[in-house]
Design a protein around this motif. Structure first.
Motif, PDB file in Angstrom:
ATOM      1  N   ASN A  72       0.813  -1.223   0.000  1.00 45.61           N
ATOM      2  CA  ASN A  72       0.000   0.000   0.000  1.00 45.61           C
ATOM      3  C   ASN A  72       0.850   1.278   0.000  1.00 45.61           C
ATOM      4  O   ASN A  72       0.730   2.117   0.905  1.00 45.61           O
ATOM      5  N   SER A  75      -0.931   4.704   0.488  1.00 45.15           N
ATOM      6  CA  SER A  75      -1.926   4.850   1.558  1.00 45.15           C
ATOM      7  C   SER A  75      -1.572   5.946   2.558  1.00 45.15           C
ATOM      8  O   SER A  75      -2.399   6.836   2.827  1.00 45.15           O
ATOM      9  N   GLY A 104      -5.843   0.361   5.054  1.00 44.31           N
ATOM     10  CA  GLY A 104      -4.852   0.809   4.086  1.00 44.31           C
ATOM     11  C   GLY A 104      -5.324   0.731   2.654  1.00 44.31           C
ATOM     12  O   GLY A 104      -4.967   1.584   1.828  1.00 44.31           O
ATOM     13  N   ASN A 105      -6.140  -0.286   2.322  1.00 47.62           N
ATOM     14  CA  ASN A 105      -6.695  -0.361   0.969  1.00 47.62           C
ATOM     15  C   ASN A 105      -7.583   0.844   0.682  1.00 47.62           C
ATOM     16  O   ASN A 105      -7.610   1.363  -0.435  1.00 47.62           O
ATOM     17  N   TRP A 150      -7.208   3.775   1.998  1.00 40.94           N
ATOM     18  CA  TRP A 150      -6.400   4.996   1.919  1.00 40.94           C
ATOM     19  C   TRP A 150      -5.691   5.125   0.571  1.00 40.94           C
ATOM     20  O   TRP A 150      -5.295   6.222   0.189  1.00 40.94           O
ATOM     21  N   GLU A 151      -5.511   4.015  -0.115  1.00 42.78           N
ATOM     22  CA  GLU A 151      -4.756   4.055  -1.368  1.00 42.78           C
ATOM     23  C   GLU A 151      -5.494   4.825  -2.463  1.00 42.78           C
ATOM     24  O   GLU A 151      -6.699   5.121  -2.357  1.00 42.78           O
ATOM     25  N   ARG A 185     -13.987   4.790   0.713  1.00 45.98           N
ATOM     26  CA  ARG A 185     -12.704   5.458   0.889  1.00 45.98           C
ATOM     27  C   ARG A 185     -12.799   6.541   1.969  1.00 45.98           C
ATOM     28  O   ARG A 185     -11.884   6.698   2.781  1.00 45.98           O
TER      29      ARG A 185
END
Length: 214
Positions: free
Chosen positions: A36, A39, A181-182, A184-185, A197
């Motif tokens: 990530n 992120s 984290g996914n 935030w990417e 998101r």
């Protein structure tokens, strides 16, 4: 014009001087600690804009056994696979956390079975406890009345936030089955809806605000 330029320079330099840095933890074991990559920069930008943090835009990388870890009030750890702490890692990370540092671990899927034994080595005298939805980290700015939000589906399990405390101070946060984290990417990487998101970014901003204000 010269006076205006001077004022702008003072403001920019003042922000730089007062900015705090956070870091990604480079750990042993072969797991992808570097997962990530977009992120944290995205989270920092969102947090600075929305909850008045003053965090440097580009997070650093720090190794678990390095004394440089003490330069960062907040360390982020993620990945999909194996985690291993050497005795030197244990001593350094333990001293860091007990002296005021904070570690956020976000399971990117597949880390849990490797991580938990290492946390037992890190704090054999402490228990990893689930945080209730009433904990301030879920309400310090953005409100999450049901606790940790679900961001990315893996095994159809509920998201859980676990913590390790030193007296009343939360020193380690482990977010499991959410994959913040996914969220935030960059949007195009996982194609998460913007609503999802935003939940991830808001929860992340809450974590940062909690750490920097407690």
């Amino acid at each position: 014009m010269k006076y205006l330029t001077y004022i702008l320079l003072v403001l920019i330099l003042g922000h730089t001087i007062n900015a705090q840095e956070i870091a990604v933890l480079k750990y042993n074991g072969g797991g992808d600690w570097y997962a990530n990559p977009t992120s944290l920069p995205n989270l920092i930008k969102f947090s600075n804009q929305n909850v008045n943090t003053r965090i440097s835009a580009n997070p650093k990388t720090v190794e678990t056994s390095s004394v440089e870890i003490f330069n960062f009030p907040f360390i982020h750890m993620t990945g999909h696979g194996n985690v291993f702490f050497t005795p030197d890692d244990i001593t350094n990370l333990r001293n860091y956390l007990l002296s005021g540092g904070f570690l956020h671990i976000d399971d990117n899927y597949g880390m849990d079975s490797f991580l938990r034994p290492e946390l037992e080595k890190l704090f054999p005298e402490k228990e990893l406890v689930e945080l209730p939805a009433s904990h301030p980290i879920f309400n310090i700015h953005f409100k999450f009345p049901n606790g940790l939000p679900k961001i990315h589906e893996h095994d159809n399990k509920p998201p859980q936030a676990f913590g390790i405390f030193e007296e009343d101070r939360l020193i380690l946060l482990y977010t499991y089955e959410t994959d913040l984290g996914n969220g935030w990417e960059n949007r195009e990487i996982h194609n998460n809806p913007e609503e999802v998101r935003q939940k991830a970014l808001k929860m992340g901003a809450n974590i940062l605000k909690y750490v920097f204000e407690n």
